[in-house]
Design an enzyme around this catalytic site. Structure first.
Site, mmCIF file in Angstrom:
data_model
loop_
_atom_site.group_PDB
_atom_site.id
_atom_site.type_symbol
_atom_site.label_atom_id
_atom_site.label_comp_id
_atom_site.label_asym_id
_atom_site.label_seq_id
_atom_site.Cartn_x
_atom_site.Cartn_y
_atom_site.Cartn_z
ATOM 1 N N ASP A 269 29.535 7.020 6.139
ATOM 2 C CA ASP A 269 30.134 5.708 6.833
ATOM 3 C C ASP A 269 31.672 5.669 6.488
ATOM 4 O OD1 ASP A 269 28.581 3.193 7.960
ATOM 5 O OD2 ASP A 269 30.505 2.767 7.348
ATOM 6 N N ASN B 147 15.532 -3.826 26.507
ATOM 7 C CA ASN B 147 16.201 -5.066 25.933
ATOM 8 C C ASN B 147 16.609 -6.035 27.065
ATOM 9 O OD1 ASN B 147 15.985 -4.150 23.190
ATOM 10 N ND2 ASN B 147 18.279 -4.188 22.886
ATOM 11 N N GLY C 274 18.752 -14.498 20.011
ATOM 12 C CA GLY C 274 20.001 -14.174 19.361
ATOM 13 C C GLY C 274 20.170 -12.865 18.838
ATOM 14 N N CYS D 236 21.554 -7.498 19.360
ATOM 15 C CA CYS D 236 21.367 -6.694 20.447
ATOM 16 C C CYS D 236 21.075 -7.403 21.710
ATOM 17 C CB CYS D 236 19.918 -6.015 20.063
ATOM 18 S SG CYS D 236 20.273 -5.262 18.415
ATOM 19 N N LYS E 273 24.109 -8.864 23.382
ATOM 20 C CA LYS E 273 25.520 -7.855 23.464
ATOM 21 C C LYS E 273 24.938 -7.025 24.586
ATOM 22 C CE LYS E 273 25.905 -4.369 20.676
ATOM 23 N NZ LYS E 273 25.947 -2.931 21.133
HETATM 24 C C1 UGA Z 1 15.599 -6.079 19.616
HETATM 25 C C2 UGA Z 1 14.612 -5.543 20.444
HETATM 26 O O1 UGA Z 1 13.331 -6.219 20.024
HETATM 27 C C3 UGA Z 1 14.245 -4.038 19.499
HETATM 28 O O2 UGA Z 1 13.380 -2.998 20.421
HETATM 29 C C4 UGA Z 1 15.995 -3.310 19.820
HETATM 30 O O3 UGA Z 1 15.358 -2.141 19.511
HETATM 31 C C5 UGA Z 1 16.718 -4.211 19.172
HETATM 32 O O4 UGA Z 1 16.766 -5.247 19.789
HETATM 33 C C6 UGA Z 1 17.988 -3.283 19.394
HETATM 34 O O5 UGA Z 1 18.291 -3.281 20.338
HETATM 35 O O6 UGA Z 1 18.476 -2.698 18.370
HETATM 36 P P1 UGA Z 1 16.056 -7.557 17.361
HETATM 37 O O7 UGA Z 1 17.374 -8.203 18.059
HETATM 38 O O8 UGA Z 1 15.911 -7.083 16.017
HETATM 39 O O9 UGA Z 1 15.350 -6.523 18.463
HETATM 40 O O10 UGA Z 1 14.977 -8.742 17.351
HETATM 41 P P2 UGA Z 1 13.757 -9.280 18.367
HETATM 42 O O11 UGA Z 1 12.686 -9.610 17.381
HETATM 43 O O12 UGA Z 1 13.724 -8.658 19.475
HETATM 44 O O13 UGA Z 1 14.215 -10.801 18.701
HETATM 45 C C7 UGA Z 1 15.609 -11.187 19.293
HETATM 46 C C8 UGA Z 1 15.382 -12.534 19.511
HETATM 47 O O14 UGA Z 1 14.668 -13.118 20.598
HETATM 48 C C9 UGA Z 1 15.591 -13.525 18.349
HETATM 49 O O15 UGA Z 1 16.532 -14.439 18.403
HETATM 50 C C10 UGA Z 1 14.151 -14.050 18.501
HETATM 51 O O16 UGA Z 1 13.949 -15.403 17.841
HETATM 52 C C11 UGA Z 1 14.161 -14.298 20.072
HETATM 53 N N1 UGA Z 1 12.635 -14.251 20.606
HETATM 54 C C12 UGA Z 1 11.807 -13.151 20.466
HETATM 55 C C13 UGA Z 1 12.270 -15.490 21.341
HETATM 56 O O17 UGA Z 1 12.999 -16.286 21.407
HETATM 57 N N2 UGA Z 1 10.841 -15.427 21.880
HETATM 58 C C14 UGA Z 1 10.309 -14.517 21.769
HETATM 59 O O18 UGA Z 1 9.095 -14.458 22.129
HETATM 60 C C15 UGA Z 1 10.758 -13.083 21.209
#
Ligand code: UGA
Length: 462
Positions: free
Chosen positions: A49, A238, A288, A291, A294
Site C-alpha cells: 500500500d 450493486n 449508504g 459502494c 458510488k
Molecule cells: C455492497 C454489496 O452488498 C456487496 O455485495 C458489494 O461487494 C459491496 O457493496 C461492494 O461493492 O464492495 P456494502 O456496501 O458493504 O456491500 O453493504 P450492504 O450490506 O450491501 O448495505 C448497503 C446499504 O444498503 C446499507 O446502508 C444498508 O443499510 C442498506 N440496505 C441494505 C437497506 O437499506 N435495505 C436492505 O434491505 C439492505
C-alpha cells in the site's frame, strides 16, 4: 510452519511447499480481506500500500479498520509468516509472487464517474516491475471499474511500461469482488460466485485454477467471461440491490399514505415469491456506504458516456437522496418545530458492524436537524470517532445508550445495531423527557411500541 523472511526472498516467485505466492496492491476492505483470506489458507501473500501507517499496523497484526473476525485472522497470518505488508515496493511484490490482485480505490469524481488515478499509478508500477521479471505473471483487477477500463486503460499501460505483450508474457484478468462490509472476511471465504473476466484463455485458466485450489471441493460457480462483461457484472449487481432498496422504500412511502398499511408485511409476502426473494427488501432510510451510492452514480455516468440514458438508475438514486429526510419530516410531524428540541440519534455507521460512515444516511439527517436549530445527541457502539471528523462540535457524542436518550424530546433510530434491537418501550420512557420515537429501520414491533409511546416508523400507515 513459520517462514523465515530470507527464505521467502530467496525463493523469489517460486511457490513455497507447493503454495502459490500472491501479492495484493491496495489494502482497503477488498484488498486486505483478499490478502488475509488467501494467507489464512496457507498461500504466501505480500500486501502493498502507499500508506505507510496502514502497512505498519498490518505488520503488527492490526487491521486499519474495524471488521469482525479480521483482527484475529490477520494476527494469526502475521505470526505464521504467511502474510507480510510492504510500503510501496511494487517491484519486490511482483518479483516475489506469481499473481497480483489490484484492489486500489476508485473514488467518485464530481460528475459521478470514477477517478482512475490510483489504477493508473498501480498499473504503471506493475508494468515497470514486469519489465524486470523473467517468468509469467498474472495481473488481476479487483477494483470496481467501468466496463472497458481493464482492456483500454490497464492493458496499454502494462504493455507500454513493461515492453511486454499481454496474453503472451503476462496474463490479465478482471475479477470483481462482492463482499459486504461487516461480514467482509466471511464473504471472502464463502462467495456465492466467482466472476473471472480474462484477456485470454491462459490468464483465465491460471486464475480459475487458483480459485479451485482455494475453495477445494466447495468452489462456488465460477463464471468465465470477457474483461468488460466482468466489469459490468459488478456494477449491475450493486445497481440491482440498490434498486431493490429504492423500490421497497417507494412502497414504504406509499404505505405511509394508506391507513393501517405496513411495508414490512408487504415485503415479507413479496419475498416469499421465489422470483423476488426476501433479501434487500428492508425499507428504511436508504442505502449508504462506499459502494452502492458510488457505483450507481458511476453506472449512470458510464451509460451516458456510451450514449444511453439510464432513467431507472436515476430514479433509484433520487429516491435514495430523499429517503433520509423522511425521518426529519416525521420528526416535524411529531414535534411541530424542531428549534431547540433535544433529539437523540441512535446509530451513526452506514450499517451495523462497521465504523464506516461514508455516505451514511445519518449525515443528511443530522445536517437538516442542525439547520433547523435542533440540539443533536448521538450514540453509536463504534462509529463516534468517525463522526467527530464529520460533525466536529456541532453535535453531542455520548458513550452509552442511556446518556444519549437522557432528557430528549425525540429519538430517531438510524442504524439497526443489535443492542438497539433489544430495547423495550420502557427503556425509552425511562430516560427521555418526551417519549417520541421514529423507527428508521423497522426494528420495533409497531403494536407494542404504539401502545406505550408516541411511535412512528418508515412505511407504517396512519
Ligand atoms: C455492497 C454489496 O452488498 C456487496 O455485495 C458489494 O461487494 C459491496 O457493496 C461492494 O461493492 O464492495 P456494502 O456496501 O458493504 O456491500 O453493504 P450492504 O450490506 O450491501 O448495505 C448497503 C446499504 O444498503 C446499507 O446502508 C444498508 O443499510 C442498506 N440496505 C441494505 C437497506 O437499506 N435495505 C436492505 O434491505 C439492505
Amino acid at each position: 510452519m513459520i517462514i523465515n523472511s530470507k527464505l521467502w526472498l530467496n525463493l523469489k516467485s517460486k511457490a513455497i511447499n507447493g503454495q502459490q505466492k500472491i501479492s495484493v496492491i491496495g489494502v482497503g476492505y477488498v484488498g486486505l480481506c483478499t490478502a488475509v483470506g488467501l494467507a489464512s489458507k496457507g498461500y504466501f501473500v505480500t500486501a502493498c500500500d502507499i500508506d505507510p501507517e496502514k502497512i505498519k499496523k498490518i505488520n503488527r497484526g492490526i487491521p486499519p479498520f474495524y471488521e469482525p473476525d479480521l483482527q484475529e485472522k490477520l494476527s494469526e497470518c502475521i505470526k505464521k509468516g504467511t502474510l507480510k505488508g510492504l510500503h510501496k515496493q511494487t517491484n519486490r511484490a511482483i518479483e516475489e509472487t506469481d499473481f497480483t490482485f489490484v484492489a486500489v480505490g476508485t473514488p467518485s469524481k464530481p460528475d459521478g464517474s470514477i477517478d482512475l488515478k490510483y489504477i493508473e499509478e498501480a498499473a504503471g508500477n506493475i508494468g515497470l516491475a514486469l519489465k524486470e521479471k523473467e517468468t509469467y505473471h498474472v495481473i488481476i483487477i479487483k477494483s470496481t471499474v467501468a466496463p472497458g477500463t481493464t482492456q483500454n486503460l490497464v492493458k496499454p499501460i502494462l504493455e507500454q511500461k513493461s515492453n511486454k505483450k499481454c496474453g503472451k508474457d503476462f496474463g490479465l484478468c478482471m475479477n470483481p469482488e462482492f463482499l459486504r462490509q461487516g461480514s467482509a472476511f466471511n464473504d471472502t471465504l464463502n462467495a456465492d460466485r466467482v466472476v473471472i473476466g480474462s484477456y485470454d484463455q491462459r490468464s483465465g485458466d491460471s486464475l480459475e485454477a487458483l480459485y479451485r485450489d482455494f475453495y477445494k471441493p466447495q468452489a462456488p460457480p465460477i463464471i468465465r467471461t470477457t474483461l468488460s462483461t466482468a466489469e459490468l457484472i459488478k456494477y449491475a449487481s450493486n445497481a440491482m440491490l440498490a434498486t431493490k432498496i429504492s423500490f421497497i422504500n417507494t412502497i414504504a412511502n406509499i404505505c405511509e399514505k394508506i391507513p393501517s398499511a405496513d411495508v414490512k408485511v408487504v415485503a415479507k409476502a413479496m419475498g416469499l415469491d421465489k422470483r423476488i426473494g426476501p433479501l434487500f427488501l428492508d425499507a428504511g432510510l436508504g442505502y449508504g456506504g462506499s459502494c452502492f451510492p458510488k457505483d450507481v452514480k458511476a453506472l449512470i455516468a458510464c451509460s451516458k458516456n456510451f450514449g444511453y440514458d439510464p432513467e431507472l438508475l436515476e430514479s433509484t438514486e433520487n429516491v435514495n437522496k430523499k429517503q433520509p429526510l423522511k425521518a426529519v419530516a416525521l420528526a416535524r410531524q411529531q414535534l411541530g418545530t424542531l428549534k431547540d428540541k433535544k433529539i437523540a440519534i441512535l446509530g451513526l455507521a452506514f450499517k451495523p458492524d462497521t465504523d464506516d460512515m461514508r455516505e451514511a444516511r445519518v449525515i443528511p439527517i443530522i445536517n437538516q436537524l442542525i439547520a433547523e436549530d435542533a440540539h443533536v445527541v448521538a450514540y453509536d457502539p463504534v462509529a463516534s470517532s468517525t463522526a467527530k471528523f464529520i460533525f466536529k462540535s456541532e453535535i453531542t457524542y455520548t458513550t452509552s445508550l442511556s446518556s444519549c436518550l437522557q432528557d430528549t424530546d425525540l429519538c430517531i433510530l438510524v442504524t439497526e445495531w443489535p443492542e438497539f434491537k433489544n430495547l423495550k418501550p420502557e427503556d425509552f420512557i425511562k430516560y427521555m423527557k418526551h417519549p417520541n420515537l421514529i423507527d428508521g429501520r423497522r426494528i420495533y414491533n409497531p403494536q407494542e411500541f404504539r401502545e406505550k409511546l408516541n411511535f412512528t416508523a418508515i412505511g407504517l400507515g396512519p
